[in-house]
Design a protein around this motif. Structure first.
Motif, PDB file in Angstrom:
ATOM      1  N   GLN A 196       0.868  -1.181   0.000  1.00 55.53           N
ATOM      2  CA  GLN A 196       0.000   0.000   0.000  1.00 55.53           C
ATOM      3  C   GLN A 196       0.902   1.226   0.000  1.00 55.53           C
ATOM      4  O   GLN A 196       1.986   1.198   0.565  1.00 55.53           O
ATOM      5  CB  GLN A 196      -0.847   0.056   1.277  1.00 55.53           C
ATOM      6  CG  GLN A 196      -1.925  -0.997   1.372  1.00 55.53           C
ATOM      7  CD  GLN A 196      -2.561  -0.990   2.753  1.00 55.53           C
ATOM      8  OE1 GLN A 196      -1.895  -1.272   3.744  1.00 55.53           O
ATOM      9  NE2 GLN A 196      -3.842  -0.677   2.829  1.00 55.53           N
ATOM     10  N   THR A 238      -8.170  -3.326   0.273  1.00 58.57           N
ATOM     11  CA  THR A 238      -7.434  -2.629   1.325  1.00 58.57           C
ATOM     12  C   THR A 238      -6.858  -3.599   2.357  1.00 58.57           C
ATOM     13  O   THR A 238      -6.157  -3.173   3.266  1.00 58.57           O
ATOM     14  CB  THR A 238      -8.331  -1.590   2.020  1.00 58.57           C
ATOM     15  OG1 THR A 238      -9.523  -2.243   2.455  1.00 58.57           O
ATOM     16  CG2 THR A 238      -8.713  -0.473   1.061  1.00 58.57           C
ATOM     17  N   ARG A 239      -7.183  -4.891   2.224  1.00 61.83           N
ATOM     18  CA  ARG A 239      -6.523  -5.901   3.057  1.00 61.83           C
ATOM     19  C   ARG A 239      -5.650  -6.771   2.171  1.00 61.83           C
ATOM     20  O   ARG A 239      -6.037  -7.109   1.042  1.00 61.83           O
ATOM     21  CB  ARG A 239      -7.566  -6.774   3.765  1.00 61.83           C
ATOM     22  CG  ARG A 239      -8.282  -6.041   4.889  1.00 61.83           C
ATOM     23  CD  ARG A 239      -9.440  -6.856   5.412  1.00 61.83           C
ATOM     24  NE  ARG A 239     -10.323  -7.242   4.301  1.00 61.83           N
ATOM     25  CZ  ARG A 239     -11.465  -7.914   4.442  1.00 61.83           C
ATOM     26  NH1 ARG A 239     -11.869  -8.291   5.636  1.00 61.83           N
ATOM     27  NH2 ARG A 239     -12.195  -8.202   3.385  1.00 61.83           N
ATOM     28  N   ARG A 240      -4.486  -7.141   2.688  1.00 61.43           N
ATOM     29  CA  ARG A 240      -3.539  -7.928   1.897  1.00 61.43           C
ATOM     30  C   ARG A 240      -4.160  -9.219   1.375  1.00 61.43           C
ATOM     31  O   ARG A 240      -3.822  -9.696   0.296  1.00 61.43           O
ATOM     32  CB  ARG A 240      -2.288  -8.228   2.745  1.00 61.43           C
ATOM     33  CG  ARG A 240      -1.170  -8.890   1.989  1.00 61.43           C
ATOM     34  CD  ARG A 240       0.073  -9.049   2.847  1.00 61.43           C
ATOM     35  NE  ARG A 240       0.803  -7.797   3.007  1.00 61.43           N
ATOM     36  CZ  ARG A 240       1.634  -7.296   2.100  1.00 61.43           C
ATOM     37  NH1 ARG A 240       1.833  -7.939   0.964  1.00 61.43           N
ATOM     38  NH2 ARG A 240       2.248  -6.159   2.317  1.00 61.43           N
ATOM     39  N   SER A 241      -5.116  -9.775   2.160  1.00 63.04           N
ATOM     40  CA  SER A 241      -5.712 -11.066   1.790  1.00 63.04           C
ATOM     41  C   SER A 241      -6.865 -10.916   0.790  1.00 63.04           C
ATOM     42  O   SER A 241      -7.410 -11.922   0.341  1.00 63.04           O
ATOM     43  CB  SER A 241      -6.213 -11.753   3.058  1.00 63.04           C
ATOM     44  OG  SER A 241      -7.151 -10.898   3.718  1.00 63.04           O
ATOM     45  N   ASP A 242      -7.245  -9.679   0.431  1.00 60.22           N
ATOM     46  CA  ASP A 242      -8.353  -9.498  -0.512  1.00 60.22           C
ATOM     47  C   ASP A 242      -8.004 -10.078  -1.883  1.00 60.22           C
ATOM     48  O   ASP A 242      -6.830 -10.104  -2.263  1.00 60.22           O
ATOM     49  CB  ASP A 242      -8.675  -8.001  -0.671  1.00 60.22           C
ATOM     50  CG  ASP A 242      -9.393  -7.415   0.544  1.00 60.22           C
ATOM     51  OD1 ASP A 242      -9.978  -8.195   1.323  1.00 60.22           O
ATOM     52  OD2 ASP A 242      -9.357  -6.179   0.713  1.00 60.22           O
TER      53      ASP A 242
END
Ligand code: MD6
Ligand code: FE
Length: 204
Positions: A122, A149-153
């Motif tokens: 990000q 916005t989350r690494r796991s998305d």
């Protein structure tokens, strides 16, 4: 005659294909060579102690740097000299793409050789995420991955080509993104090959 290719949205990231025409791309490369003469490229080290694959320099009031002390914006090149001014051609591109009166105060320049890539990250070292980040690709094609916005998305990917612009703004301002690989030899813009990515930001 076909006009510029239509704008694309990739998980909220605006992609403007062929935003900068080839003649203007060559002029921008000359501008960036002048930046690199004043502020030579460095291959920075992450706070974790790993040397990055990409070479970096900056223009503007602030430059983005990383070393074992962390990621941050600094008013000087690691050599202790001020960053050169942002080339006016890039300020015009920012104004055209964003429509904002406020100018960027940082122009980060990344150089990728054929095997360089950039891990999913990000852009969150800026003071105010209300300002967009505008990125321009020059040279070889690069596979750009965008997530949430989350690494796991979940992520989606698109090939960015020379002259394409990507804008991270609004809900996508803090989207994870990275470069998986280049397509070496896909552009003749840079005589030595590889790819330059320029990002314009309001850092301070
Ligand atoms: C690159 N781009 O295209 C990496 N950051 O080489 C970025 O890291 C980037 O494309 C912020 C906004 C747009 C970007
Ligand atoms: Fe980024």
């Amino acid at each position: 005659m076909s006009g510029p290719a239509p704008e694309i949205a990739l998980l909220g990231v605006r992609i403007l294909p062929e935003c900068v025409p080839p003649s203007e791309q060559a002029a921008l490369v000359a501008d960036l060579r002048a930046v690199a003469r004043a502020a030579p490229f460095v291959q920075p080290v992450t706070p974790g102690g790993r040397r990055m694959r990409v070479r970096m320099t900056s223009a503007g009031r602030f430059g983005w740097v990383t070393d074992t002390r962390g990621y941050r914006y600094e008013p000087q090149h690691p050599a202790g000299t001020p960053w050169p001014p942002i080339p006016p051609r890039l300020l015009r591109l920012w104004a055209e793409v964003t429509g904002l009166a406020r100018e960027p105060d940082c122009c980060l320049v990344n150089y990728y050789d054929a095997s360089a890539r950039m891990g999913l990250h990000q852009d969150r070292d800026e003071a105010d995420f209300g300002w967009p980040v505008v990125s321009l690709s020059l040279g070889d094609d690069a596979l750009f991955r965008v997530g949430g916005t989350r690494r796991s998305d979940p992520t989606r990917s698109v090939w960015l080509r020379s002259g394409d612009v990507a804008v991270l703004a609004g809900a996508a301002r803090l989207a994870f993104h990275g470069i998986d690989r280049l397509r070496p030899g896909s552009s003749s813009l840079l005589p030595q090959g590889g790819r330059i990515n320029v990002t314009l930001r309001v850092a301070g």
